[in-house]
Scaffold this active site. Structure first.
Site, PDB file in Angstrom:
ATOM      1  N   GLY A   1      34.740  38.023  37.852  1.00 42.82           N
ATOM      2  CA  GLY A   1      35.201  39.185  37.110  1.00 42.82           C
ATOM      3  C   GLY A   1      36.193  38.858  36.018  1.00 42.82           C
ATOM      4  N   ASN A   2      36.782  37.660  36.076  1.00 47.58           N
ATOM      5  CA  ASN A   2      37.742  37.268  35.045  1.00 47.58           C
ATOM      6  C   ASN A   2      37.000  36.843  33.780  1.00 47.58           C
ATOM      7  OD1 ASN A   2      39.827  35.614  33.540  1.00 47.58           O
ATOM      8  ND2 ASN A   2      41.034  36.261  35.311  1.00 47.58           N
ATOM      9  N   GLN A   3      37.473  37.306  32.656  1.00 45.13           N
ATOM     10  CA  GLN A   3      36.756  37.098  31.397  1.00 45.13           C
ATOM     11  C   GLN A   3      37.262  35.892  30.603  1.00 45.13           C
ATOM     12  OE1 GLN A   3      37.895  41.015  30.108  1.00 45.13           O
ATOM     13  NE2 GLN A   3      35.880  41.890  30.533  1.00 45.13           N
ATOM     14  N   PHE A   4      38.124  35.088  31.206  1.00 50.00           N
ATOM     15  CA  PHE A   4      38.755  33.992  30.463  1.00 50.00           C
ATOM     16  C   PHE A   4      37.743  33.067  29.803  1.00 50.00           C
ATOM     17  CE2 PHE A   4      40.174  29.569  30.278  1.00 50.00           C
ATOM     18  CZ  PHE A   4      41.264  29.683  29.433  1.00 50.00           C
TER      19      PHE A   4
ATOM     20  N   THR B   1      43.087  38.446  30.762  1.00 48.41           N
ATOM     21  CA  THR B   1      41.632  38.296  30.886  1.00 48.41           C
ATOM     22  C   THR B   1      41.123  38.820  32.228  1.00 48.41           C
ATOM     23  OG1 THR B   1      41.853  36.047  31.765  1.00 48.41           O
ATOM     24  CG2 THR B   1      41.626  36.288  29.369  1.00 48.41           C
TER      25      THR B   1
END
Length: 262
Positions: free
Chosen positions: A138-141, A241
């Site tokens: 789920g982290n967009q980094f 993010t």
């Protein structure tokens, strides 16, 4: 060449005169410079080199490698300094503090060519389990980093690290460890900071520190004295993010990261 015996004697003298049980590396370095024993250059880098080389007795990093150094009198007992980091940098009382229930973070990803350092707060559970930065899907980094440079998002973690290296980006966190049962930054207790200043001094090409989200920014301001950073370093706060940051959509996050970092 530094006179180690004189340096040790001056450390003992400083602790005796100030009636302290211990002192931080920076205040010792300044005292050594004042007495002509060792130059306080690069915010104490010469003294830190002696510490890392094991030249100074009773010098420890109670919270682990990469965190702040504390030095005691050369004649004091060798009892571990577990509570020193607490008394110097934490908000909890030493008598209730324990490292046993702390969640430790990851080691930094960097090399000598790194120009941009991205600091998160503390890795979440998935990242700690996999020992990979920003491993939660789920982290967009990683998607943001790939978009910044018009690259295809690599599938493997090793290739993602290579992507960072290619663009001279380093990764770490503001916190070395903390008590946290979930992955939420809002549940962090007993935080212990990484020695960001020491990291910067060891990476002379760094020019930007990007703080990934408001919590990383808050902890950075609490534990890092920005006035001690080299003047070349620009510190900026970036939109988080994390998937929990729903204030901005993906496109807006990318545009803000791009406008700040490039």
């Amino acid at each position: 060449m530094a006179d180690i015996n004189r340096i040790i004697a001056l450390i003992d003298e400083y602790l005796e005169s100030t009636r302290q049980d211990y002192a931080e590396a920076n205040e010792i370095s300044m005292y050594l410079d004042k007495n002509g024993a060792l130059r306080h250059a690069g915010n104490g880098l010469p003294f830190r080199k002696l510490l890392r080389a094991g030249k100074i007795p009773n010098a420890e990093q109670p919270a682990g490698k990469g965190t702040s150094w504390y030095i005691r009198h050369s004649g004091s007992s060798s009892k571990p300094m577990v509570s020193l980091a607490t008394r110097k940098a934490q908000t909890v009382a030493p008598e209730v503090y324990s490292l046993a229930n702390q969640t430790a973070g990851l080691t930094p990803v960097s090399d000598s060519e790194s120009e941009i350092l991205i600091l998160g707060t503390l890795p979440g559970k998935v990242s700690l389990q996999t020992q990979q930065y920003y491993a939660n899907r789920g982290n967009q980094f990683w998607s943001i980093i790939a978009s910044l440079f018009n690259d295809v998002l690599p599938a493997s973690y090793e290739d993602r690290l290579f992507l960072l290296k290619k663009h001279r980006i380093a990764l770490w966190d503001v916190l070395n460890s903390a008590k946290r049962d979930s992955s939420l930054d809002s549940e962090i207790e007993n935080p212990i900071a990484n020695d960001i200043l020491d990291f910067v001094l060891e990476h002379p090409k760094l020019r930007i520190i990007g703080l990934n989200g408001g919590k990383a920014s808050d902890y950075f301001k609490t534990y890092v004295d920005s006035h001690r950073l080299p003047t070349r370093i620009q510190v900026i706060t970036l939109p988080s993010t994390s998937a929990s940051n729903t204030h901005l959509n993906m496109k807006a996050k990318i545009n803000l990261w791009k406008s700040i970092l490039k």
